[in-house]
Write a protein that holds these residues in place. Sequence first.
Motif, PDB file in Angstrom:
ATOM      1  N   THR A 157     -69.257  20.106  16.340  1.00  0.00           N
ATOM      2  CA  THR A 157     -68.161  19.313  16.773  1.00  0.00           C
ATOM      3  C   THR A 157     -68.320  18.140  16.301  1.00  0.00           C
ATOM      4  OG1 THR A 157     -67.758  20.650  18.540  1.00  0.00           O
ATOM      5  CG2 THR A 157     -66.368  18.897  18.667  1.00  0.00           C
ATOM      6  N   LEU A 158     -67.182  17.355  15.587  1.00  0.00           N
ATOM      7  CA  LEU A 158     -67.194  15.978  15.047  1.00  0.00           C
ATOM      8  C   LEU A 158     -66.300  15.254  16.104  1.00  0.00           C
ATOM      9  CD1 LEU A 158     -67.008  16.344  11.545  1.00  0.00           C
ATOM     10  CD2 LEU A 158     -68.871  16.411  12.579  1.00  0.00           C
ATOM     11  N   LYS A 159     -66.816  14.172  16.700  1.00  0.00           N
ATOM     12  CA  LYS A 159     -65.988  13.162  17.782  1.00  0.00           C
ATOM     13  C   LYS A 159     -66.051  12.026  17.278  1.00  0.00           C
ATOM     14  CE  LYS A 159     -65.864  12.454  22.782  1.00  0.00           C
ATOM     15  NZ  LYS A 159     -66.512  12.700  23.957  1.00  0.00           N
ATOM     16  N   GLY A 160     -64.784  11.477  17.197  1.00  0.00           N
ATOM     17  CA  GLY A 160     -64.611  10.121  16.743  1.00  0.00           C
ATOM     18  C   GLY A 160     -63.083   9.349  16.765  1.00  0.00           C
ATOM     19  N   HIS A 161     -62.248  10.361  16.715  1.00  0.00           N
ATOM     20  CA  HIS A 161     -60.694   9.874  16.884  1.00  0.00           C
ATOM     21  C   HIS A 161     -60.389   9.750  18.249  1.00  0.00           C
ATOM     22  CE1 HIS A 161     -59.735  10.538  12.765  1.00  0.00           C
ATOM     23  NE2 HIS A 161     -60.330  11.695  12.582  1.00  0.00           N
ATOM     24  N   SER A 162     -59.395   8.864  18.444  1.00  0.00           N
ATOM     25  CA  SER A 162     -59.048   8.531  19.957  1.00  0.00           C
ATOM     26  C   SER A 162     -57.581   9.407  20.221  1.00  0.00           C
ATOM     27  CB  SER A 162     -58.826   7.252  20.093  1.00  0.00           C
ATOM     28  OG  SER A 162     -57.659   6.733  19.149  1.00  0.00           O
ATOM     29  N   TYR A 163     -57.131  10.174  19.092  1.00  0.00           N
ATOM     30  CA  TYR A 163     -56.070  11.069  19.432  1.00  0.00           C
ATOM     31  C   TYR A 163     -56.185  12.106  18.563  1.00  0.00           C
ATOM     32  CZ  TYR A 163     -51.362  11.169  21.468  1.00  0.00           C
ATOM     33  OH  TYR A 163     -50.094  11.805  22.084  1.00  0.00           O
ATOM     34  N   SER A 164     -55.054  13.092  18.764  1.00  0.00           N
ATOM     35  CA  SER A 164     -55.040  14.381  17.956  1.00  0.00           C
ATOM     36  C   SER A 164     -55.180  14.327  16.275  1.00  0.00           C
ATOM     37  CB  SER A 164     -53.954  15.402  18.382  1.00  0.00           C
ATOM     38  OG  SER A 164     -52.727  14.649  18.095  1.00  0.00           O
ATOM     39  N   ILE A 178     -62.898  15.232   5.484  1.00  0.00           N
ATOM     40  CA  ILE A 178     -61.778  14.032   6.004  1.00  0.00           C
ATOM     41  C   ILE A 178     -61.037  14.640   6.722  1.00  0.00           C
ATOM     42  CG2 ILE A 178     -60.067  12.574   4.668  1.00  0.00           C
ATOM     43  CD1 ILE A 178     -63.017  13.089   3.046  1.00  0.00           C
ATOM     44  N   SER A 179     -60.570  13.869   7.899  1.00  0.00           N
ATOM     45  CA  SER A 179     -59.812  14.021   8.980  1.00  0.00           C
ATOM     46  C   SER A 179     -58.679  12.932   9.072  1.00  0.00           C
ATOM     47  CB  SER A 179     -60.800  14.036  10.365  1.00  0.00           C
ATOM     48  OG  SER A 179     -61.128  12.846  10.483  1.00  0.00           O
ATOM     49  N   ALA A 180     -57.381  13.428   9.141  1.00  0.00           N
ATOM     50  CA  ALA A 180     -56.457  12.478   9.402  1.00  0.00           C
ATOM     51  C   ALA A 180     -55.757  12.651  10.859  1.00  0.00           C
ATOM     52  CB  ALA A 180     -55.406  12.938   8.406  1.00  0.00           C
ATOM     53  N   SER A 181     -55.649  11.649  11.464  1.00  0.00           N
ATOM     54  CA  SER A 181     -55.256  11.574  12.883  1.00  0.00           C
ATOM     55  C   SER A 181     -53.927  10.839  13.352  1.00  0.00           C
ATOM     56  CB  SER A 181     -56.308  11.195  13.782  1.00  0.00           C
ATOM     57  OG  SER A 181     -56.130  11.057  15.172  1.00  0.00           O
ATOM     58  N   LYS A 187     -60.801   9.522   8.647  1.00  0.00           N
ATOM     59  CA  LYS A 187     -62.232   9.406   8.647  1.00  0.00           C
ATOM     60  C   LYS A 187     -62.907  10.173   7.717  1.00  0.00           C
ATOM     61  CE  LYS A 187     -62.449   7.836  13.626  1.00  0.00           C
ATOM     62  NZ  LYS A 187     -63.128   6.611  13.173  1.00  0.00           N
ATOM     63  N   VAL A 188     -64.039   9.827   6.948  1.00  0.00           N
ATOM     64  CA  VAL A 188     -64.772  10.429   6.312  1.00  0.00           C
ATOM     65  C   VAL A 188     -66.024  10.714   6.939  1.00  0.00           C
ATOM     66  CG1 VAL A 188     -65.965  10.708   3.974  1.00  0.00           C
ATOM     67  CG2 VAL A 188     -63.651   9.353   4.391  1.00  0.00           C
ATOM     68  N   TRP A 189     -66.509  12.103   7.051  1.00  0.00           N
ATOM     69  CA  TRP A 189     -67.585  12.673   7.907  1.00  0.00           C
ATOM     70  C   TRP A 189     -68.692  13.155   6.636  1.00  0.00           C
ATOM     71  CZ3 TRP A 189     -66.934  12.127  13.303  1.00  0.00           C
ATOM     72  CH2 TRP A 189     -65.731  11.766  13.718  1.00  0.00           C
ATOM     73  N   ASN A 190     -70.018  12.862   7.270  1.00  0.00           N
ATOM     74  CA  ASN A 190     -71.028  13.501   6.722  1.00  0.00           C
ATOM     75  C   ASN A 190     -71.352  14.961   7.314  1.00  0.00           C
ATOM     76  OD1 ASN A 190     -73.767  14.435   6.143  1.00  0.00           O
ATOM     77  ND2 ASN A 190     -74.295  12.567   5.289  1.00  0.00           N
ATOM     78  N   GLU A 195     -72.244  12.253  11.166  1.00  0.00           N
ATOM     79  CA  GLU A 195     -71.909  10.742  11.290  1.00  0.00           C
ATOM     80  C   GLU A 195     -70.491  10.303  10.430  1.00  0.00           C
ATOM     81  OE1 GLU A 195     -76.433   9.050  11.457  1.00  0.00           O
ATOM     82  OE2 GLU A 195     -75.184   9.199   9.586  1.00  0.00           O
ATOM     83  N   VAL A 196     -69.811   9.329  10.798  1.00  0.00           N
ATOM     84  CA  VAL A 196     -68.561   8.992  10.193  1.00  0.00           C
ATOM     85  C   VAL A 196     -69.313   7.985   9.068  1.00  0.00           C
ATOM     86  CG1 VAL A 196     -66.623   7.400  10.111  1.00  0.00           C
ATOM     87  CG2 VAL A 196     -67.456   8.792  12.161  1.00  0.00           C
ATOM     88  N   ILE A 197     -68.781   8.139   7.750  1.00  0.00           N
ATOM     89  CA  ILE A 197     -69.161   7.529   6.664  1.00  0.00           C
ATOM     90  C   ILE A 197     -68.222   6.205   6.395  1.00  0.00           C
ATOM     91  CG2 ILE A 197     -69.675   7.658   4.176  1.00  0.00           C
ATOM     92  CD1 ILE A 197     -70.184  10.539   4.420  1.00  0.00           C
ATOM     93  N   ALA A 198     -67.064   6.612   6.467  1.00  0.00           N
ATOM     94  CA  ALA A 198     -65.990   5.466   6.245  1.00  0.00           C
ATOM     95  C   ALA A 198     -64.620   5.652   6.982  1.00  0.00           C
ATOM     96  CB  ALA A 198     -65.807   5.462   4.800  1.00  0.00           C
TER      97      ALA A 198
END
Length: 238
Positions: A157-164, A178-181, A187-190, A195-198
């Motif tokens: 589970t990747l956790k870092g966004h503050s909304y859906s 890549i995740s769009a929120s 965010k770009v994740w490894n 980890e969040v890359i960018a």
Amino acid sequence: MGEFADKLAAQSPAFQRAYLGSLAPNLVKSGKLEKYYQTLTDFDFLVAKIKHPQFGVQPLIEDYDLIDHRKMSNNSEYNIKKGTSLELIQGTLRLSAHILVADKRQLASQLHGRLLNQKMPEEIEALLAQIKQRTTTPWLCALTPSLTPPGGRLLRTLKGHSYSVNAVAVTPNGQQVISASWDTTLKVWNLATGEVIATFTGDSSIYCCAVAPDGMTIVAGDGSGRVHFLRLQGMREE
């Protein structure tokens, strides 16, 4: 705590750092697989590595990848069943990583809740017994399997966004996601480390995203009707 924790606590911080970082790799390099199995199923070792400020959950997860099963099959100490136990523990740590990063004290509850199963190998049963014997601080001890176990479809589970999250995309090499929120960020994740890359921050919620065939260009659309083209610097398609 057990004998391992007592001995380690008596050493200097420099020794503790070097020891925790090199113990598992040195055991594999020297062919001492039985000791390697014992170390990675020792609750005291797991606690020490996760709590140490220079390490944490991801370096511990990587300790379980030190064995190349194809090359180790000729080693007299190589044990397929014990290797399976290590895979289950590693899978549990991956599932719990986003929780343990925020609160390392959850290790006992996470391991016990995800590994509590009648069909678990004896090494896992021994680890569960260690958790009950050696955990001295209050923790939630599940009486029945209550958390997602390892080995299923959920890996991490990747956790870092503050909304859906509105959309996700995976790079062609399968190494980044890549995740769009709604929180206006992309965010770009490894995927290997979680980890969040960018992070790209827009002026409004980002509704969609995609990765071009070159593996380095991201296309994203936001609530204002704009389309953004972003470059993944330093990354290439494998």
